[in-house]
Design a protein around this motif. Sequence first.
Motif, short mmCIF file in Angstrom:
data_model
loop_
_atom_site.label_atom_id
_atom_site.label_comp_id
_atom_site.label_asym_id
_atom_site.label_seq_id
_atom_site.Cartn_x
_atom_site.Cartn_y
_atom_site.Cartn_z
N ILE A 116 61.25 36.83 38.74
CA ILE A 116 61.43 38.10 39.45
C ILE A 116 61.24 37.80 40.93
CG2 ILE A 116 59.00 38.80 39.17
CD1 ILE A 116 60.03 41.72 38.94
N LEU A 117 62.05 38.43 41.75
CA LEU A 117 62.05 38.18 43.18
C LEU A 117 61.89 39.50 43.91
CD1 LEU A 117 62.76 36.08 45.48
CD2 LEU A 117 65.12 36.82 45.19
N GLY A 118 60.85 39.63 44.73
CA GLY A 118 60.66 40.85 45.51
C GLY A 118 59.20 41.04 45.87
N GLN A 150 55.31 38.52 47.61
CA GLN A 150 53.87 38.76 47.75
C GLN A 150 53.62 40.23 48.05
OE1 GLN A 150 53.34 35.85 50.90
NE2 GLN A 150 52.92 37.46 52.36
N GLU A 151 52.34 40.57 48.06
CA GLU A 151 51.96 41.96 48.28
C GLU A 151 51.98 42.30 49.76
OE1 GLU A 151 47.95 42.26 46.80
OE2 GLU A 151 47.10 41.39 48.58
N GLU A 152 52.04 43.59 50.05
CA GLU A 152 51.79 44.04 51.41
C GLU A 152 50.30 43.87 51.64
OE1 GLU A 152 53.26 48.03 51.34
OE2 GLU A 152 55.33 47.38 51.65
N ARG A 157 47.80 44.56 45.11
CA ARG A 157 48.78 44.49 44.03
C ARG A 157 48.74 43.14 43.31
NH1 ARG A 157 51.21 47.39 41.08
NH2 ARG A 157 53.28 46.51 41.32
N GLU A 158 48.59 42.04 44.05
CA GLU A 158 48.59 40.74 43.37
C GLU A 158 47.41 40.65 42.41
OE1 GLU A 158 48.50 35.92 44.12
OE2 GLU A 158 49.23 37.22 45.72
N VAL A 175 53.62 31.70 37.08
CA VAL A 175 53.46 30.97 38.34
C VAL A 175 53.76 31.95 39.47
CG1 VAL A 175 54.26 29.05 39.77
CG2 VAL A 175 54.25 28.82 37.26
N PHE A 176 52.81 32.12 40.39
CA PHE A 176 53.00 32.93 41.59
C PHE A 176 53.42 31.97 42.72
CE2 PHE A 176 50.66 35.90 39.09
CZ PHE A 176 50.90 37.16 39.63
#
Length: 193
Positions: A116-118, A150-152, A157-158, A175-176
């Motif tokens: 997933i990308l975003g 990544q998160e704002e 959120r992460e 995997v992050f």
Amino acid sequence: GVLELCRLLKKNKINIIHVVDPIGYRYVSIPALICRVPILFHHHFPYSYAALTWFYKNLKKPQFHAFCCQSILSPNIAFFENQNPKPLLQVVHNGIDTKKFTYTPKRIENVTNIGILGNFQKRKGHEDFIEVAATLSKLNLNFTFHIFGQEEEGSGREQALRAMIEEKGLTENFVFHGFVDKPQKALQELHIL
């Protein structure tokens, strides 16, 4: 503030303003009107009729609106159709350019890589992605789930996503990657995006 912004617009010969939220619009709308600079309002979220009425109260409404997707435009169409003159409404998808990122079928060897990308905004569907991962993991096949973005800063959120992954017992399967400099290369490693 209005006079300062007018000076800034004239000094820099600004001929269009792009805003992405209603507070930004309210801030620049009067100087833009004075300086005859059109505003493009770029909508990232759907708003209620009442909210849109408040955003534009006592202000000239922008004539140009871009929406990230049809589902953001649709709930707002009634509001914009009641404006005179009617504004230009355009959907500009923030998606993958399929001509630039072509799909090449890959043979799956040992591991199926799904990604997933975003950024980690809730509307991007990371929780759904984790639920899909939990369902697929029950098939006893070898999956690795990749999260790009990544998160704002400060949103937490992460941490929330990592906690959900841990709760489902999938930590070893995820995997992050954070933001990556070369998304094309990263996407080429995936079987499913």
